[in-house]
Motif scaffolding. Structure first.
Motif, mmCIF file in Angstrom:
data_model
loop_
_atom_site.group_PDB
_atom_site.id
_atom_site.type_symbol
_atom_site.label_atom_id
_atom_site.label_comp_id
_atom_site.label_asym_id
_atom_site.label_seq_id
_atom_site.Cartn_x
_atom_site.Cartn_y
_atom_site.Cartn_z
ATOM 1 N N ALA A 48 0.828 -1.204 0.000
ATOM 2 C CA ALA A 48 0.000 0.000 0.000
ATOM 3 C C ALA A 48 0.861 1.253 0.000
ATOM 4 O O ALA A 48 0.558 2.228 -0.708
ATOM 5 C CB ALA A 48 -0.922 -0.012 1.216
ATOM 6 N N ASN A 49 1.930 1.257 0.784
ATOM 7 C CA ASN A 49 2.824 2.418 0.823
ATOM 8 C C ASN A 49 3.547 2.606 -0.507
ATOM 9 O O ASN A 49 3.716 3.736 -0.986
ATOM 10 C CB ASN A 49 3.830 2.269 1.949
ATOM 11 C CG ASN A 49 3.194 2.416 3.329
ATOM 12 O OD1 ASN A 49 2.110 2.986 3.465
ATOM 13 N ND2 ASN A 49 3.853 1.901 4.349
ATOM 14 N N ALA A 50 3.979 1.500 -1.120
ATOM 15 C CA ALA A 50 4.647 1.586 -2.415
ATOM 16 C C ALA A 50 3.693 2.111 -3.482
ATOM 17 O O ALA A 50 4.078 2.911 -4.348
ATOM 18 C CB ALA A 50 5.187 0.210 -2.814
ATOM 19 N N PHE A 51 2.449 1.679 -3.405
ATOM 20 C CA PHE A 51 1.448 2.128 -4.375
ATOM 21 C C PHE A 51 1.197 3.622 -4.238
ATOM 22 O O PHE A 51 1.164 4.356 -5.226
ATOM 23 C CB PHE A 51 0.161 1.337 -4.174
ATOM 24 C CG PHE A 51 -0.855 1.517 -5.266
ATOM 25 C CD1 PHE A 51 -0.499 1.417 -6.606
ATOM 26 C CD2 PHE A 51 -2.188 1.761 -4.963
ATOM 27 C CE1 PHE A 51 -1.437 1.563 -7.617
ATOM 28 C CE2 PHE A 51 -3.129 1.907 -5.963
ATOM 29 C CZ PHE A 51 -2.757 1.812 -7.292
ATOM 30 N N ARG A 52 1.048 4.077 -3.010
ATOM 31 C CA ARG A 52 0.827 5.506 -2.792
ATOM 32 C C ARG A 52 2.029 6.317 -3.285
ATOM 33 O O ARG A 52 1.864 7.376 -3.890
ATOM 34 C CB ARG A 52 0.577 5.760 -1.307
ATOM 35 C CG ARG A 52 0.181 7.189 -0.968
ATOM 36 C CD ARG A 52 -1.167 7.537 -1.573
ATOM 37 N NE ARG A 52 -2.238 6.774 -1.005
ATOM 38 C CZ ARG A 52 -3.000 7.171 0.010
ATOM 39 N NH1 ARG A 52 -2.794 8.333 0.567
ATOM 40 N NH2 ARG A 52 -3.983 6.411 0.447
ATOM 41 N N ALA A 53 3.231 5.800 -3.068
ATOM 42 C CA ALA A 53 4.436 6.522 -3.489
ATOM 43 C C ALA A 53 4.502 6.669 -5.005
ATOM 44 O O ALA A 53 5.003 7.680 -5.513
ATOM 45 C CB ALA A 53 5.677 5.803 -2.968
ATOM 46 N N LEU A 54 4.002 5.689 -5.745
ATOM 47 C CA LEU A 54 3.991 5.795 -7.203
ATOM 48 C C LEU A 54 3.191 7.008 -7.657
ATOM 49 O O LEU A 54 3.544 7.670 -8.633
ATOM 50 C CB LEU A 54 3.400 4.529 -7.828
ATOM 51 C CG LEU A 54 4.254 3.266 -7.797
ATOM 52 C CD1 LEU A 54 3.449 2.070 -8.282
ATOM 53 C CD2 LEU A 54 5.510 3.445 -8.643
ATOM 54 N N HIS A 55 2.118 7.314 -6.953
ATOM 55 C CA HIS A 55 1.274 8.457 -7.312
ATOM 56 C C HIS A 55 1.913 9.791 -6.939
ATOM 57 O O HIS A 55 1.508 10.832 -7.446
ATOM 58 C CB HIS A 55 -0.083 8.350 -6.613
ATOM 59 C CG HIS A 55 -0.897 7.177 -7.046
ATOM 60 N ND1 HIS A 55 -0.709 5.908 -6.541
ATOM 61 C CD2 HIS A 55 -1.908 7.068 -7.943
ATOM 62 C CE1 HIS A 55 -1.564 5.079 -7.099
ATOM 63 N NE2 HIS A 55 -2.316 5.756 -7.957
ATOM 64 N N GLU A 56 2.894 9.748 -6.065
ATOM 65 C CA GLU A 56 3.516 10.976 -5.594
ATOM 66 C C GLU A 56 4.777 11.323 -6.372
ATOM 67 O O GLU A 56 5.328 12.404 -6.202
ATOM 68 C CB GLU A 56 3.848 10.831 -4.102
ATOM 69 C CG GLU A 56 2.598 10.669 -3.243
ATOM 70 C CD GLU A 56 2.896 10.239 -1.817
ATOM 71 O OE1 GLU A 56 4.085 9.929 -1.525
ATOM 72 O OE2 GLU A 56 1.964 10.214 -0.995
ATOM 73 N N GLY A 57 5.219 10.414 -7.219
ATOM 74 C CA GLY A 57 6.445 10.649 -7.971
ATOM 75 C C GLY A 57 6.219 11.555 -9.161
ATOM 76 O O GLY A 57 5.081 11.908 -9.494
#
Length: 277
Positions: free
Chosen positions: A9-18
């Motif tokens: 979940a954290n990795a997924f959210r980080a993809l949207h923030e890049g």
């Protein structure tokens, strides 16, 4: 190595923030999920149509239990974060949508999408207030989870004969205000409408790649402001298109030239665990 749901979940959210845009392709079964992971994609999304076709159904004819079982199978196929296409949440009431989000989280998903299409051809899109109320209920359920579940809210006007860009933007803005993490309006294919949608919103926007007579590239979609690019049922439909072509050749011509275009056992099995044939 086992990856926990929280880590996914954290990795997924980080993809949207890049910076820029990332592609989240849509496998339609465990094998295609493993192939996409092996090719280096960083996240996956289920396709309701692709799953339905595999079950011998039309799109929209799956039950919630079937959709969630499919989502669990895709989650368990790879270490990647997965977001599920959960259509309208399998019910009109906000309480049903909230329950669907809670059940989705139990399958190991990192996120899901909820749309404002009713499934009723006589009234294809929920009225504005009800659509927002349903998203708000989904957001509340997502926020109550003990990890960062990414809730995507979809405005479906363009897929149901209502190409009203202003209304679509208004809905997405309301979904954003209700707390949705990602906004999604499937259908628009030209740069300017997509740019208008993205510029009207603060949170990440998902668009479908491959639409229109001259599909925009990943670079062009990113330039329009898109952060996440999915392909919907396209991978399922291109596979079924090849299947149909091959089957029709055998039936109509009695020939088998399609076998020259088949992937080899070696190529496919390189993506699969276990013993080679």
């Amino acid at each position: 190595m086992t990856v926990s749901q929280v880590e996914k979940a954290n990795a997924f959210r980080a993809l949207h923030e890049g910076p820029g845009a990332f592609v989240i392709p849509n496998p339609y079964d465990v094998g295609t999920a493993r192939i996409l992971a092996g090719l280096g994609f960083q996240a996956l999304a289920t396709t309701s149509a692709g799953c339905a076709f595999g079950l011998g159904r039309r799109e929209g004819a799956m039950t919630r239990d079937e959709a969630l079982a499919h989502a669990r199978a895709i989650v368990e196929a790879t270490p990647l974060p997965v977001s599920a296409d959960l259509e309208n949440g399998f019910g009109d009431a906000p309480e049903t949508v909230a329950e669907t989000v809670r059940l989705a989280a139990e399958t190991g998903l990192a996120g899901c999408s909820i749309e404002d299409a009713t499934g009723n051809p006589d009234r294809p899109i929920y009225e504005f207030a009800q659509a927002v109320e349903r998203v708000a209920a989904a957001v509340e359920a997502a926020r109550a989870l003990p990890f960062r579940f990414t809730l995507t809210a979809r405005a479906e006007n363009f897929l149901h004969g209502r190409p009203d860009l202003d209304d679509t933007i208004s809905r997405l803005q309301a979904f954003e205000a209700a707390g949705a993490d990602v906004l999604y309006a499937p259908g628009p294919s030209e740069f300017e409408p997509i740019r208008r949608i993205c510029s009207a919103l603060e949170k990440p926007v998902n668009m479908i790649g491959g639409l229109g007579p001259t599909p925009l590239t990943v670079e062009q979609l990113a330039a329009a402001g898109v952060r996440r690019i999915s392909v919907g049922s396209a991978l399922a439909r291109i596979a079924l298109g090849a299947f149909l072509d091959a089957a029709r050749e055998v039936k109509a011509q009695g020939s088998f030239s399609f076998t020259s275009r088949c992937a080899s056992f070696k190529e496919i099995e390189a993506f699969m665990p276990g013993r080679s044939s």
